[in-house]
Design a protein around this motif. Structure first.
Motif, PDB file in Angstrom:
ATOM      1  N   TYR A  44       0.837  -1.205   0.000  1.00  0.00           N
ATOM      2  CA  TYR A  44       0.000   0.000   0.000  1.00  0.00           C
ATOM      3  C   TYR A  44       0.862   1.242   0.000  1.00  0.00           C
ATOM      4  CZ  TYR A  44       1.159  -0.232   4.961  1.00  0.00           C
ATOM      5  OH  TYR A  44       1.840  -0.295   6.154  1.00  0.00           O
ATOM      6  N   PRO A  45       0.429   2.397  -0.443  1.00  0.00           N
ATOM      7  CA  PRO A  45      -0.791   2.595  -1.239  1.00  0.00           C
ATOM      8  C   PRO A  45      -0.552   2.128  -2.668  1.00  0.00           C
ATOM      9  CG  PRO A  45       0.378   4.663  -1.078  1.00  0.00           C
ATOM     10  CD  PRO A  45       1.147   3.659  -0.237  1.00  0.00           C
ATOM     11  N   ASN A  46      -1.592   1.712  -3.305  1.00  0.00           N
ATOM     12  CA  ASN A  46      -1.501   1.281  -4.703  1.00  0.00           C
ATOM     13  C   ASN A  46      -2.777   1.746  -5.387  1.00  0.00           C
ATOM     14  OD1 ASN A  46      -0.518   0.120  -6.996  1.00  0.00           O
ATOM     15  ND2 ASN A  46      -0.834  -1.987  -6.336  1.00  0.00           N
ATOM     16  N   PRO A  47      -2.735   2.781  -6.182  1.00  0.00           N
ATOM     17  CA  PRO A  47      -1.581   3.402  -6.825  1.00  0.00           C
ATOM     18  C   PRO A  47      -0.769   4.302  -5.888  1.00  0.00           C
ATOM     19  CG  PRO A  47      -3.607   4.439  -7.588  1.00  0.00           C
ATOM     20  CD  PRO A  47      -4.005   3.298  -6.708  1.00  0.00           C
ATOM     21  N   ILE A  66      11.953  -6.936  -6.233  1.00  0.00           N
ATOM     22  CA  ILE A  66      12.372  -6.655  -7.610  1.00  0.00           C
ATOM     23  C   ILE A  66      11.175  -6.033  -8.317  1.00  0.00           C
ATOM     24  CG2 ILE A  66      13.302  -7.583  -9.751  1.00  0.00           C
ATOM     25  CD1 ILE A  66      14.261 -10.012  -8.130  1.00  0.00           C
ATOM     26  N   VAL A  67      11.415  -4.906  -8.975  1.00  0.00           N
ATOM     27  CA  VAL A  67      10.366  -4.212  -9.725  1.00  0.00           C
ATOM     28  C   VAL A  67      10.723  -4.278 -11.203  1.00  0.00           C
ATOM     29  CG1 VAL A  67       9.114  -2.049 -10.043  1.00  0.00           C
ATOM     30  CG2 VAL A  67       9.925  -2.682  -7.764  1.00  0.00           C
ATOM     31  N   PHE A  68       9.755  -4.708 -12.012  1.00  0.00           N
ATOM     32  CA  PHE A  68       9.927  -4.809 -13.456  1.00  0.00           C
ATOM     33  C   PHE A  68       8.980  -3.834 -14.145  1.00  0.00           C
ATOM     34  CE2 PHE A  68      10.751  -8.995 -11.675  1.00  0.00           C
ATOM     35  CZ  PHE A  68      11.961  -9.348 -12.249  1.00  0.00           C
ATOM     36  N   ASN A  69       9.416  -3.279 -15.286  1.00  0.00           N
ATOM     37  CA  ASN A  69       8.487  -2.479 -16.079  1.00  0.00           C
ATOM     38  C   ASN A  69       7.654  -3.430 -16.940  1.00  0.00           C
ATOM     39  OD1 ASN A  69      10.100  -3.184 -18.287  1.00  0.00           O
ATOM     40  ND2 ASN A  69      10.993  -1.156 -18.521  1.00  0.00           N
ATOM     41  N   VAL A  70       6.730  -2.907 -17.737  1.00  0.00           N
ATOM     42  CA  VAL A  70       5.833  -3.762 -18.508  1.00  0.00           C
ATOM     43  C   VAL A  70       6.550  -4.514 -19.622  1.00  0.00           C
ATOM     44  CG1 VAL A  70       3.715  -2.517 -17.995  1.00  0.00           C
ATOM     45  CG2 VAL A  70       5.121  -1.807 -19.921  1.00  0.00           C
ATOM     46  N   LEU A  71       7.758  -4.108 -19.956  1.00  0.00           N
ATOM     47  CA  LEU A  71       8.540  -4.821 -20.959  1.00  0.00           C
ATOM     48  C   LEU A  71       9.375  -5.942 -20.341  1.00  0.00           C
ATOM     49  CD1 LEU A  71       9.742  -1.785 -23.081  1.00  0.00           C
ATOM     50  CD2 LEU A  71       7.833  -3.331 -23.539  1.00  0.00           C
ATOM     51  N   GLY A  72       9.324  -6.062 -19.014  1.00  0.00           N
ATOM     52  CA  GLY A  72      10.059  -7.112 -18.322  1.00  0.00           C
ATOM     53  C   GLY A  72      11.451  -6.719 -17.900  1.00  0.00           C
ATOM     54  N   LYS A  73      11.817  -5.450 -18.070  1.00  0.00           N
ATOM     55  CA  LYS A  73      13.143  -4.982 -17.671  1.00  0.00           C
ATOM     56  C   LYS A  73      13.155  -4.701 -16.174  1.00  0.00           C
ATOM     57  CE  LYS A  73      16.521  -1.364 -18.474  1.00  0.00           C
ATOM     58  NZ  LYS A  73      16.766  -0.060 -19.070  1.00  0.00           N
ATOM     59  N   LYS A  74      14.191  -5.186 -15.499  1.00  0.00           N
ATOM     60  CA  LYS A  74      14.334  -4.963 -14.065  1.00  0.00           C
ATOM     61  C   LYS A  74      14.716  -3.509 -13.828  1.00  0.00           C
ATOM     62  CE  LYS A  74      16.614  -8.212 -12.187  1.00  0.00           C
ATOM     63  NZ  LYS A  74      17.739  -9.060 -11.713  1.00  0.00           N
ATOM     64  N   PRO A  92       5.748   7.538 -13.980  1.00  0.00           N
ATOM     65  CA  PRO A  92       4.370   7.050 -13.813  1.00  0.00           C
ATOM     66  C   PRO A  92       4.066   5.933 -14.807  1.00  0.00           C
ATOM     67  CG  PRO A  92       4.423   9.435 -13.807  1.00  0.00           C
ATOM     68  CD  PRO A  92       5.801   8.978 -14.180  1.00  0.00           C
ATOM     69  N   GLY A  93       3.360   4.916 -14.335  1.00  0.00           N
ATOM     70  CA  GLY A  93       3.014   3.792 -15.195  1.00  0.00           C
ATOM     71  C   GLY A  93       2.694   2.555 -14.396  1.00  0.00           C
ATOM     72  N   VAL A  94       2.619   1.440 -15.092  1.00  0.00           N
ATOM     73  CA  VAL A  94       2.296   0.155 -14.485  1.00  0.00           C
ATOM     74  C   VAL A  94       3.572  -0.680 -14.399  1.00  0.00           C
ATOM     75  CG1 VAL A  94       0.918  -1.951 -14.711  1.00  0.00           C
ATOM     76  CG2 VAL A  94      -0.039   0.252 -15.410  1.00  0.00           C
ATOM     77  N   LYS A 109       0.775  -6.308  -9.133  1.00  0.00           N
ATOM     78  CA  LYS A 109       0.827  -5.159 -10.052  1.00  0.00           C
ATOM     79  C   LYS A 109       0.980  -3.915  -9.203  1.00  0.00           C
ATOM     80  CE  LYS A 109      -2.999  -4.000 -12.151  1.00  0.00           C
ATOM     81  NZ  LYS A 109      -4.101  -3.853 -13.118  1.00  0.00           N
ATOM     82  N   LEU A 110       1.858  -3.030  -9.630  1.00  0.00           N
ATOM     83  CA  LEU A 110       2.113  -1.769  -8.918  1.00  0.00           C
ATOM     84  C   LEU A 110       1.882  -0.624  -9.887  1.00  0.00           C
ATOM     85  CD1 LEU A 110       3.248  -0.340  -6.360  1.00  0.00           C
ATOM     86  CD2 LEU A 110       5.509  -0.549  -7.402  1.00  0.00           C
ATOM     87  N   ILE A 111       1.049   0.311  -9.489  1.00  0.00           N
ATOM     88  CA  ILE A 111       0.730   1.468 -10.326  1.00  0.00           C
ATOM     89  C   ILE A 111       1.339   2.702  -9.683  1.00  0.00           C
ATOM     90  CG2 ILE A 111      -1.102   2.880 -11.310  1.00  0.00           C
ATOM     91  CD1 ILE A 111      -2.869   0.338 -11.148  1.00  0.00           C
ATOM     92  N   ILE A 112       2.078   3.471 -10.480  1.00  0.00           N
ATOM     93  CA  ILE A 112       2.693   4.717 -10.002  1.00  0.00           C
ATOM     94  C   ILE A 112       2.097   5.868 -10.793  1.00  0.00           C
ATOM     95  CG2 ILE A 112       4.841   5.992  -9.744  1.00  0.00           C
ATOM     96  CD1 ILE A 112       6.198   3.374  -9.197  1.00  0.00           C
ATOM     97  N   ARG A 113       1.602   6.859 -10.052  1.00  0.00           N
ATOM     98  CA  ARG A 113       1.002   8.041 -10.696  1.00  0.00           C
ATOM     99  C   ARG A 113       1.893   9.232 -10.531  1.00  0.00           C
ATOM    100  NH1 ARG A 113      -5.385   7.415  -9.395  1.00  0.00           N
ATOM    101  NH2 ARG A 113      -5.658   5.687 -10.785  1.00  0.00           N
TER     102      ARG A 113
END
Length: 113
Positions: A44-47, A66-74, A92-94, A109-113
């Protein structure tokens, strides 16, 4: 002549039944991952709006995150001994966040605004 068609049809039916049962008996590959989920995991919080995300669990042990972007890059890999993870540097993104604690792991899933 009709007798020959009957035997051919019977033979084909037997062949298709045999091949269908052979396909059913194939085993699916077993999953390599035998880890369990993290009991009482909370993210939390998410987003995220303030650049910080808090990760807690029932045991509150040290976690590898470990946090990955939507393309799978660490984009982040760290060990947390506290609950707070700084994500202010992320655009900002998913994202996908993988959390590991002892022999357990979870993906969210982690959303950043």
């Amino acid at each position: 002549m009709a007798k020959n068609y009957f035997y051919i049809t019977l033979l084909l039916a037997f062949f298709f039944t045999l091949s269908a049962s052979a396909q059913d008996s194939k085993q699916l590959p077993k999953s390599q991952d035998v880890s369990t989920t993290i009991e009482g995991l909370s993210l939390y919080p998410n987003p995220v709006t303030n650049g910080k995300v808090y990760i807690s669990s029932k045991n509150d042990l040290e976690k590898e995150v470990i946090v990955f972007n939507v393309l799978g890059k660490k984009v982040i890999q760290t060990h947390l001994s506290s609950r707070e993870l700084n994500v202010a540097d992320l655009a900002p993104g998913v994202y996908i966040i993988k959390i590991s604690e002892e022999n357990a792991s979870a993906t969210r899933k982690l959303i950043i605004r």
